[in-house]
Motif scaffolding. Structure first.
Motif, PDB file in Angstrom:
ATOM      1  N   THR A  80       0.831  -1.204   0.000  1.00 57.67           N
ATOM      2  CA  THR A  80       0.000   0.000   0.000  1.00 57.67           C
ATOM      3  C   THR A  80       0.867   1.256   0.000  1.00 57.67           C
ATOM      4  OG1 THR A  80      -1.757  -1.155   1.195  1.00 57.67           O
ATOM      5  CG2 THR A  80      -1.816   1.245   1.222  1.00 57.67           C
ATOM      6  N   ILE A 310      -5.325   1.709   3.988  1.00 56.60           N
ATOM      7  CA  ILE A 310      -5.225   2.647   2.867  1.00 56.60           C
ATOM      8  C   ILE A 310      -5.752   4.014   3.278  1.00 56.60           C
ATOM      9  CG2 ILE A 310      -6.042   3.131   0.540  1.00 56.60           C
ATOM     10  CD1 ILE A 310      -6.113   0.102   0.077  1.00 56.60           C
ATOM     11  N   VAL A 323      -4.525   2.757  -5.593  1.00 56.56           N
ATOM     12  CA  VAL A 323      -3.898   1.563  -5.036  1.00 56.56           C
ATOM     13  C   VAL A 323      -3.896   0.461  -6.080  1.00 56.56           C
ATOM     14  CG1 VAL A 323      -4.000  -0.159  -3.228  1.00 56.56           C
ATOM     15  CG2 VAL A 323      -4.640   2.204  -2.735  1.00 56.56           C
TER      16      VAL A 323
END
Length: 326
Positions: A80, A310, A323
């Motif tokens: 991430t 995230i 992402v």
């Protein structure tokens, strides 16, 4: 993204080393802190020391140990960060009881053309090396055996004989590691910059293991004592084993009307003034008397914090992130 793991035992000075590394190289990495338990003390220390115009991105991974219990979440967090922030460097500071072999092994599946691993660094204190090895030999041997570079800390006043003895023992465990057997602050800038360069050979793993340690921790919020004498007595009792086998204790605590910072490691402790207003203490070790520790500081356990996600990275970076899933 180049990943640099800075490992080492509890209280060896990993966070202090990372601060010096950032200062000497002039880089602005993302730092992923694997805090042991529900605390963010090391992350706060890095943030308070950051005076650069381009502020450090410091992420906290507090779900569990990145070497064993939460290895999948750890790898997902690294991905991430790569896809969302795309830093040139990611510094990973594992908890002091993590197995370096397992951390490297967990990262291997995601290492490709755009993600590389640098020579792992292990920070150790010669004065406590013999005691650490006698108490937690397998864990500490694993860290040294899988290091690319072993750095001595807290050794400014150590005798040449102790430094040479420790270097010989480390060399016996890892014959190929680069060993800095004097305090790292004396190294030239060229050496510091070399830490951020890709290794000449592939980083390999020695004796990988999924075995977990018996360490536990307690994090305490809003602790309060009446006077400094109570804090000194508490730390003395920690050293004597009155509250369990405490390997590391650190934090900020309200004492009277002022906030004090304390650090306990290697059979020693220090107490200093603290500019922070948030109080948070952590005690790490084996067979901890958690109720007794809480009672001594008149406080309560922290609630379980949220893990790195995230949305956390979006909030910390202030950017809209795309992402990519691997």
């Amino acid at each position: 993204m180049n990943i640099l793991i800075v490992s080492g035992f509890l209280g060896a000075g990993k966070t202090t080393f990372i601060k010096e590394l950032i200062r000497r190289t002039g880089t602005t990495p993302v730092v992923l802190e694997n805090e042991y338990g529900d605390n963010s003390i090391d992350a706060q220390e890095l943030r308070s020391a950051d005076t650069s115009e381009e502020k450090l991105e410091i992420m906290e991974f507090m779900e569990g140990c990145v070497c064993c219990t939460m290895k999948d979440s750890f790898v997902n967090s690294v991905l991430t960060i790569f896809s969302g922030l795309a830093p040139e460097y990611l510094i990973v500071e594992p908890t002091g009881v993590g197995r370096l072999s397992s951390i490297i092994s967990n990262l291997q599946p995601i290492l490709h053309g755009n993600i590389s691993i640098l020579n792992p660094i292990v920070v150790l204190s010669p004065r406590s090396y013999r005691q650490n090895m006698s108490q937690w030999k397998e864990l500490y041997t694993d860290q040294i055996a899988n290091a690319g570079i072993v750095v001595f800390s807290k050794c400014e006043n150590d005798s040449p004989d102790l430094l040479a003895e420790t270097e010989n023992v480390v060399r016996g465990i890892n014959p190929t590691a680069q060993i800095i057997s004097s305090h790292y602050t004396g190294q030239e800038d060229s050496w510091w910059n070399s830490l951020m360069a890709l290794p000449g050979k592939e980083v390999t793993v020695t004796e990988a293991s999924d075995e977990q340690t018996s360490f536990s921790q307690i994090t305490i919020n809003d602790a309060k004592l009446t006077n400094p004498g109570e804090l000194i007595t508490l730390l003395e009792d920690c050293l004597r084993g009155e509250l369990g086998h405490i390997a590391r204790a650190k934090g900020t605590i309200l004492v009277g009307s002022e906030t004090l910072r304390f650090d306990l490691a290697d059979g020693l402790y220090s107490i200093t003034d603290s500019p922070q207003t948030e109080n948070q203490c952590v005690f790490i070790g084996e067979a901890l008397d958690k109720a007794g520790i809480c009672r001594r500081v008149g406080s309560r356990l922290l609630s379980q914090p949220a893990s790195l996600s995230i949305s956390d990275i979006k909030r910390k970076s202030g950017k809209q992130l795309k992402v990519t899933h691997f």
